[in-house]
Design a protein around this motif. Structure first.
Motif, short mmCIF file in Angstrom:
data_model
loop_
_atom_site.label_atom_id
_atom_site.label_comp_id
_atom_site.label_asym_id
_atom_site.label_seq_id
_atom_site.Cartn_x
_atom_site.Cartn_y
_atom_site.Cartn_z
N PHE A 182 -3.26 31.36 -40.75
CA PHE A 182 -2.86 32.72 -41.06
C PHE A 182 -3.25 33.66 -39.92
O PHE A 182 -4.19 33.40 -39.18
CB PHE A 182 -3.55 33.21 -42.34
CG PHE A 182 -3.03 32.56 -43.58
CD1 PHE A 182 -2.08 33.20 -44.37
CD2 PHE A 182 -3.48 31.31 -43.98
CE1 PHE A 182 -1.60 32.60 -45.52
CE2 PHE A 182 -3.00 30.71 -45.12
CZ PHE A 182 -2.06 31.36 -45.89
N ALA A 183 -2.51 34.74 -39.77
CA ALA A 183 -2.83 35.80 -38.82
C ALA A 183 -2.73 37.13 -39.55
O ALA A 183 -1.90 37.29 -40.46
CB ALA A 183 -1.88 35.78 -37.63
N TYR A 184 -3.54 38.07 -39.16
CA TYR A 184 -3.50 39.38 -39.80
C TYR A 184 -2.36 40.21 -39.22
O TYR A 184 -2.22 40.34 -38.01
CB TYR A 184 -4.83 40.11 -39.61
CG TYR A 184 -4.94 41.36 -40.44
CD1 TYR A 184 -5.18 41.27 -41.81
CD2 TYR A 184 -4.76 42.61 -39.88
CE1 TYR A 184 -5.26 42.40 -42.59
CE2 TYR A 184 -4.83 43.75 -40.65
CZ TYR A 184 -5.08 43.64 -42.01
OH TYR A 184 -5.15 44.77 -42.78
N HIS A 185 -1.54 40.77 -40.09
CA HIS A 185 -0.40 41.60 -39.68
C HIS A 185 -0.79 43.07 -39.87
O HIS A 185 -0.98 43.52 -40.99
CB HIS A 185 0.82 41.25 -40.54
CG HIS A 185 2.09 41.88 -40.06
ND1 HIS A 185 2.37 43.21 -40.21
CD2 HIS A 185 3.17 41.34 -39.44
CE1 HIS A 185 3.55 43.49 -39.72
NE2 HIS A 185 4.06 42.36 -39.24
N GLU A 186 -0.91 43.78 -38.76
CA GLU A 186 -1.33 45.19 -38.81
C GLU A 186 -0.37 46.06 -39.62
O GLU A 186 -0.78 46.95 -40.34
CB GLU A 186 -1.47 45.76 -37.40
CG GLU A 186 -2.74 45.36 -36.71
CD GLU A 186 -3.99 45.97 -37.34
OE1 GLU A 186 -3.92 47.07 -37.92
OE2 GLU A 186 -5.03 45.30 -37.27
N LYS A 225 -0.87 45.15 -43.22
CA LYS A 225 -2.28 45.21 -43.63
C LYS A 225 -2.65 44.03 -44.53
O LYS A 225 -3.34 44.18 -45.53
CB LYS A 225 -2.60 46.54 -44.35
CG LYS A 225 -2.28 47.76 -43.54
CD LYS A 225 -3.18 47.89 -42.35
CE LYS A 225 -2.94 49.20 -41.62
NZ LYS A 225 -3.18 49.12 -40.22
N LYS A 226 -2.13 42.86 -44.16
CA LYS A 226 -2.47 41.65 -44.91
C LYS A 226 -2.32 40.42 -44.03
O LYS A 226 -1.73 40.49 -42.94
CB LYS A 226 -1.62 41.52 -46.17
CG LYS A 226 -0.16 41.20 -45.92
CD LYS A 226 0.58 41.00 -47.23
CE LYS A 226 1.99 40.50 -47.00
NZ LYS A 226 2.66 40.22 -48.26
N TRP A 227 -2.84 39.30 -44.49
CA TRP A 227 -2.75 38.03 -43.78
C TRP A 227 -1.41 37.37 -44.06
O TRP A 227 -0.94 37.37 -45.20
CB TRP A 227 -3.89 37.10 -44.21
CG TRP A 227 -5.21 37.59 -43.72
CD1 TRP A 227 -6.06 38.45 -44.38
CD2 TRP A 227 -5.82 37.30 -42.47
NE1 TRP A 227 -7.15 38.71 -43.60
CE2 TRP A 227 -7.04 38.01 -42.43
CE3 TRP A 227 -5.46 36.52 -41.38
CZ2 TRP A 227 -7.89 37.94 -41.34
CZ3 TRP A 227 -6.32 36.46 -40.31
CH2 TRP A 227 -7.52 37.16 -40.29
N VAL A 228 -0.77 36.82 -43.01
CA VAL A 228 0.55 36.19 -43.12
C VAL A 228 0.45 34.77 -42.58
O VAL A 228 -0.14 34.52 -41.53
CB VAL A 228 1.59 36.99 -42.29
CG1 VAL A 228 2.94 36.33 -42.34
CG2 VAL A 228 1.66 38.43 -42.76
N GLU A 229 1.05 33.82 -43.30
CA GLU A 229 1.05 32.42 -42.87
C GLU A 229 1.90 32.26 -41.61
O GLU A 229 3.05 32.69 -41.58
CB GLU A 229 1.58 31.52 -43.97
CG GLU A 229 1.60 30.06 -43.59
CD GLU A 229 2.27 29.18 -44.63
OE1 GLU A 229 2.61 28.05 -44.28
OE2 GLU A 229 2.47 29.62 -45.77
#
Length: 82
Positions: free
Chosen positions: A4-8, A11-15
């Motif tokens: 996962f990476a954080y999407h600014e 404002k949440k984690w995305v696979e």
């Protein structure tokens, strides 16, 4: 395993990646012996594509619900500089 990476923007984690072992019932039809184990992995590029083009459901990109007109109108992915 999933990556996962954080999407600014969201404002949440995305696979963005995943991996795992293929199940024996998937390998046997391919002619592989029953004692063979195969690890699979991928970049999960459908997730960033869904974000980029505003798809809410992955079935809009894969499977029988894909809009064929979308395929004809957008035969390749373009990454524009903003």
């Amino acid at each position: 395993m999933e990556i996962f990476a954080y999407h600014e923007g969201f404002k949440k984690w995305v696979e963005i990646g995943n991996s795992g072992l293929f199940r024996p019932e998937m390998l046997l039809p391919m002619g592989l012996p029953p004692d063979v184990n195969v690890a699979g992995f991928g970049l999960s590029l459908e997730r960033p594509t869904m974000i980029r083009y505003g798809f809410k459901n992955i079935r809009e990109l894969f499977g029988p619900k894909v809009d064929i007109e979308m395929i004809y109108k957008n035969p390749i992915c373009r990454l524009e500089k903003e």
